[in-house]
Design a protein around this motif. Structure first.
Motif, PDB file in Angstrom:
ATOM      1  N   GLU A 140      -9.515  62.174 140.840  1.00 13.33           N
ATOM      2  CA  GLU A 140      -8.426  61.552 140.106  1.00 13.33           C
ATOM      3  C   GLU A 140      -8.971  60.875 138.854  1.00 13.33           C
ATOM      4  O   GLU A 140     -10.074  60.334 138.860  1.00 13.33           O
ATOM      5  N   HIS A 142      -8.016  58.082 135.880  1.00 10.88           N
ATOM      6  CA  HIS A 142      -7.092  57.054 135.414  1.00 10.88           C
ATOM      7  C   HIS A 142      -6.547  57.403 134.036  1.00 10.88           C
ATOM      8  O   HIS A 142      -5.356  57.199 133.759  1.00 10.88           O
ATOM      9  N   GLU A 144      -6.108  60.385 132.806  1.00 12.01           N
ATOM     10  CA  GLU A 144      -5.140  61.465 132.939  1.00 12.01           C
ATOM     11  C   GLU A 144      -3.794  60.947 133.428  1.00 12.01           C
ATOM     12  O   GLU A 144      -2.736  61.341 132.915  1.00 12.01           O
ATOM     13  N   ARG A 145      -3.818  60.070 134.412  1.00 12.49           N
ATOM     14  CA  ARG A 145      -2.574  59.515 134.921  1.00 12.49           C
ATOM     15  C   ARG A 145      -1.868  58.695 133.848  1.00 12.49           C
ATOM     16  O   ARG A 145      -0.637  58.742 133.720  1.00 12.49           O
ATOM     17  N   LYS A 148      -0.238  61.067 131.454  1.00 10.03           N
ATOM     18  CA  LYS A 148       0.980  61.638 132.019  1.00 10.03           C
ATOM     19  C   LYS A 148       2.132  60.646 131.962  1.00 10.03           C
ATOM     20  O   LYS A 148       3.283  61.021 131.701  1.00 10.03           O
ATOM     21  N   LEU A 149       1.833  59.355 132.222  1.00  9.06           N
ATOM     22  CA  LEU A 149       2.884  58.351 132.143  1.00  9.06           C
ATOM     23  C   LEU A 149       3.421  58.228 130.720  1.00  9.06           C
ATOM     24  O   LEU A 149       4.637  58.143 130.503  1.00  9.06           O
ATOM     25  N   GLU A 449      -4.805  48.977 139.913  1.00  4.54           N
ATOM     26  CA  GLU A 449      -4.041  49.578 138.840  1.00  4.54           C
ATOM     27  C   GLU A 449      -2.627  48.990 138.835  1.00  4.54           C
ATOM     28  O   GLU A 449      -2.167  48.460 139.852  1.00  4.54           O
ATOM     29  N   ARG A 451       1.591  49.401 137.059  1.00  7.96           N
ATOM     30  CA  ARG A 451       2.605  50.209 136.395  1.00  7.96           C
ATOM     31  C   ARG A 451       3.866  49.369 136.235  1.00  7.96           C
ATOM     32  O   ARG A 451       4.253  48.651 137.147  1.00  7.96           O
TER      33      ARG A 451
END
Length: 533
Positions: A140, A142, A144-145, A148-149, A449, A451
């Protein structure tokens, strides 16, 4: 992966020995297998130490139920570092293998080898934790995520703009039509049915719809157009034709909006539609069963904590369910063991032999000639239920403290979590409600993390795994000045493989002779409600 029974018990030792032994020059497979073959002869029974030294190598090992986790090093290596490496590997094994037996290890052999390879590189231990190893193996990112967000937010904004543009186009077309055709023709073009002319006609004039407002009253208009004031600006008239049976009222995009989106798709634009979960949506299907007998221990926890300390509600409800694939394996009894906690109250199924369960902790049907049901979907057949209620704050799996403080035009919010040493938590998400904000909060410090859900005005703090390396963590963020009560109630979600009842399946006993069927146990602790109010 199917392996011969004689080799399965060597998977853990073989993988770790092969990795650690890279510090030996030109180490061959025959030599490694020779070291492994000599280990059972050297290990003794009842010894307190966990290492053995020979003329050339040192064996450092740790028992894991009926297996051994083994490191083979040279005698010049640091024994303390080897023990630390062994301890880290022993924590990784239950993370990837659900059952610590030969069959369970055999199924997850490759996952274990990949995890061990992240811990040991070229014969030396890497400075990593269990969380980092799992993250590396899952690959995974971070960044990349986060990308994407950001991309998803741009898509949502573009979609909103397209909806507004489509609405403006519809309004402009309607206004243009109203300008081109005036008076009665404009009204007639907007309606979907015909309009009977003439006011004040006698009562014999019939309405097209058959049940109009003007029936017998002299009004000759059909139900589509009662008066001019009933037409909302820019909205076409509804059809007087009855809708097909079973459709009812339909909510969503207009037909012209759909046509506009379809035209954008034809031009190569990527359109992401909103997918809202329906009421009573089914849970995702569980992994298919492979063992003849599967027993699932599941506990759900409901906790309400006070923001100033103390427990308002602490209830744990658990079930032991059974799933059997084949009819020939249905004539069995299940022997279990518990922690013996008097606060846990057990209640067996009415069809169970309660005397047998009370005396020997064996779950079996009252009629031994009757088989258990087979092929049950979902969670299977419930054999045992239990309940625990307490107000002891020391046994909580997770405690959360929130300290909001107003300073001038800003509010500083500090949140910390703590977990006891005897339980590890996975997939932890702590949701903090926020006052209405124009932009995301300023997060200054976080262990994990975060969000920001702008639609619901919630800050989500997520931690993949809480173990001995991070028993406590903190989050600090800043928002405009707000009432401290605006940050409550705080809710949390998590799972764990450790339960409060500590119910374990000791054995599955066949009633009609023959071999004992293979069985597997699944254990899960999950939150139902977990709040700080």
């Amino acid at each position: 992966m199917d392996l011969p029974p004689t080799n399965i018990d060597r998977i853990i030792s073989l993988s770790s020995a092969a990795l650690v032994s890279r510090q030996f020059v030109d180490m061959s497979r025959i030599r490694i297998e020779g070291y492994l073959a000599a280990f059972p002869k050297l290990v003794g029974i009842g010894k307190q130490h966990t290492y053995i030294e020979t003329e050339n190598v040192r064996y450092v090992y740790q028992p894991i139920e009926s297996l051994y986790l083994l490191l083979v090093t040279n005698k010049q290596s640091n024994i303390l570092e080897d023990l630390e490496t062994l301890r880290l590997l022993s924590k990784l094994v239950p993370e990837y293998s659900y059952s610590l037996d030969e069959e369970g290890i055999g199924r997850t052999a490759f996952e274990l080898i990949f995890a061990f390879d992240e811990v040991i590189s070229l014969g030396h231990k890497e400075n990593v934790t269990v969380t980092q190893v799992k993250q590396y193996c899952e690959m995974e990112s971070h960044e990349e995520r986060l990308h994407k967000l950001v991309l998803q937010n741009k898509i949502n904004e573009t979609k909103d703009v397209m909806k507004r543009k489509a609405s403006e186009i519809d309004k402009s077309k309607i206004e243009r039509n109203r300008g081109d055709k005036g008076g009665f023709m404009s009204l007639q073009s907007m309606g979907s049915g015909r309009v009977d002319t003439g006011f004040g006609s006698d009562s014999g004039i019939s309405n097209t719809g058959g049940s109009g407002f003007g029936s017998g009253s002299g009004f000759g208009l059909t139900p589509e157009v009662d008066t001019f004031s009933t037409k909302s600006k820019g909205r076409p008239a509804a059809s007087a034709t009855a809708p097909p049976k079973g459709l009812g009222m339909q909510l969503g995009k207009t037909q012209k909006t759909n046509q506009f989106l379809e035209s954008l798709k034809a031009e190569g634009e990527v359109i992401v539609e909103d997918v809202r979960p329906s009421v009573g949506q089914a849970k995702p299907a569980a992994a298919p069963l492979t063992d003849p007998v599967t027993l699932t221990v599941e506990e759900k926890i409901n906790v309400t904590l006070k923001r100033d300390g103390g427990v308002s509600n602490f209830v744990v409800q658990g079930t032991l369910s059974l799933q059997i694939l084949n009819q020939e394996d249905a004539f069995i009894q299940v022997q279990i063991e518990t922690s013996g906690n008097p606060a846990v109250l057990f209640k067996a199924h009415p069809n169970m032999n309660k005397e047998l369960f009370a005396n020997e902790n064996i779950l079996g049907l009252k009629d031994p000639n009757r088989p258990f049901p087979t092929g049950q979907g979902g969670d299977g057949v419930s054999l045992l239920r239990w309940r625990m209620q307490s107000t002891d704050e020391s046994i909580l799996p997770l405690t959360i403290n929130c300290w909001p403080s107003v300073s001038g035009s800003e509010t500083y919010v500090n949140i910390e979590y703590e977990t006891p040493a005897q339980i590890d938590l996975q997939n932890v998400v702590i949701s903090v409600p926020l006052p209405a904000l124009r932009e995301a909060p300023n997060v200054q410090q976080i262990d994990g993390e975060w969000r920001y859900d702008s639609r619901n005005s919630v800050l989500e703090w997520s931690v993949l795994l809480i173990d001995n390396s991070n028993r406590s963590g903190a989050l600090e963020f800043v928002v405009p000045a707000a009432d401290p009560s605006a940050f409550f109630p705080i809710s949390a979600q998590f799972t764990s493989s450790r339960t409060f009842s500590d119910v374990k399946v000791v054995n599955v006993l066949p009633l009609k002779g023959g071999a004992t069927p293979k069985h597997a146990q699944r254990t899960l602790l999950a939150t139902e409600t977990y709040q700080v109010v």
